[in-house]
Design an enzyme around this catalytic site. Structure first.
Site, short mmCIF file in Angstrom:
data_model
loop_
_atom_site.label_atom_id
_atom_site.label_comp_id
_atom_site.label_asym_id
_atom_site.label_seq_id
_atom_site.Cartn_x
_atom_site.Cartn_y
_atom_site.Cartn_z
CG ASP A 206 -2.02 1.02 1.17
OD1 ASP A 206 -2.52 1.29 0.06
OD2 ASP A 206 -2.38 1.57 2.23
CB SER A 230 -6.25 2.89 0.20
OG SER A 230 -4.88 3.22 0.05
CD GLN A 280 -4.49 0.97 -2.84
OE1 GLN A 280 -4.02 2.06 -3.07
NE2 GLN A 280 -4.04 0.19 -1.86
#
Length: 305
Positions: A206, A230, A280
């Site tokens: 991430d 995110s 993502q």
């Protein structure tokens, strides 16, 4: 502990407070919200602690629902959805101060033989030893490292080295493709527990993925004109690996539209074996106030406010 890798292992060592309930620390930092990779990594630890050790995780799907507050513990509630002959499924809900901030579904699979093929790693990638660290690249451009970035660099649990040089001006990003690649590894040993390595790489996944969304829009370092967060995160684990050995994180963004950007990543080891696939989606909104300063990794992650 002064080694950031040791601090990461400690961060992933959850306290079990009931059969299916775990509590994780959230460091008190200057960030506006808890780093999303931390929450995902801790949630996967909670799921893994309730499974048999012979079934490594093969996939996870997660949603960032609310931003977490730094310095406040996070409770992870695990639901044992299924224990089959080959697959195990767990659902994890992360709660902070009575509010759900994150949920994750993870599937674990007993290893078995099967067909083999993969997309090859990109060609002519320089080895990490020939590339500068992010701190060195910023220091070389600015003639020094600002105090905030120096603190960030010293606490980073991963060494990150961009394959392509950083772009610093709007002129340099003109015509840039939405692609990025970085070499990464933990800055110190992480031990020999495979679950720790899997959760550490989940944490790292991430850190830079939304860079690919930003590259055609603005320089990665410097004033930022967009709020980013995110929204969801998915990973598929294909082969065993160690997160304290170099891996190449090849990232691209096929589309950004409607206030959101999609990013995909493939993680390879130095031998070119595809280890992990990542997807993502992130929020991408123009600032309504003055642009923020240089961002530490992860500050944009952790759910929409």
């Amino acid at each position: 502990m002064t080694n950031p890798a040791e601090r990461l292992v400690d961060l992933l060592d959850l306290e079990q407070i009931e059969v299916n309930i775990f509590r994780g620390r959230s460091p008190r930092e200057s960030l506006q919200r808890v780093f999303g990779g931390q929450v995902a990594g801790q949630a996967l630890v909670a799921a893994g602690r309730t499974t048999e050790g012979d079934r490594p995780v093969h996939s996870l799907h997660a949603y960032f629902l609310r931003p977490g507050r730094p310095g406040v513990p996070i409770v992870y509630q695990v639901e044992r959805v299924r224990d089959g002959r080959s697959f195990t499924t767990r659902r994890v809900v992360a709660v902070q101060q009575g509010r759900t901030i994150f949920n994750l579904t993870a599937s674990f699979h007993r290893p078995e033989p099967g067909v083999e093929h993969q997309l090859p790693m990109r060609r002519e990638v320089p080895p990490p030893e020939e590339l500068p660290t992010v701190a060195d690249e910023v220091r070389g451009h600015l003639g020094g490292l600002p105090e905030a970035l120096d603190r960030m660099a010293r606490r980073m649990p991963f060494d990150i080295r961009y394959v392509d040089r950083l772009r610093w001006t709007p002129e340099e990003i003109e015509g840039a493709e939405p692609r990025s690649a970085v070499w990464m590894r933990a800055v110190g040993p992480l031990g020999d527990d495979p679950l720790v390595h899997t959760c550490a790489l989940t944490y790292a996944s991430d850190m830079t993925l939304l860079d690919a969304v930003r590259i055609p829009i603005e320089p990665l370092w410097g004033p930022r004109g967009f709020d980013m967060a995110s929204l969801d995160h998915a990973m598929w684990f294909h082969r065993p690996f160690r997160a304290d050995e170099w891996f190449l994180y090849d990232q691209e963004s096929p589309i950004a539209t409607g206030g959101r950007g999609l990013a995909r990543g493939r993680i390879y080891d130095r031998a070119g074996n595809l280890l992990v696939s990542v997807v993502q989606e992130g929020l991408l909104r123009p600032h309504t106030n003055a642009p923020s300063l240089e961002r530490p990794y992860g500050e944009e992650a952790g759910g929409e406010s």
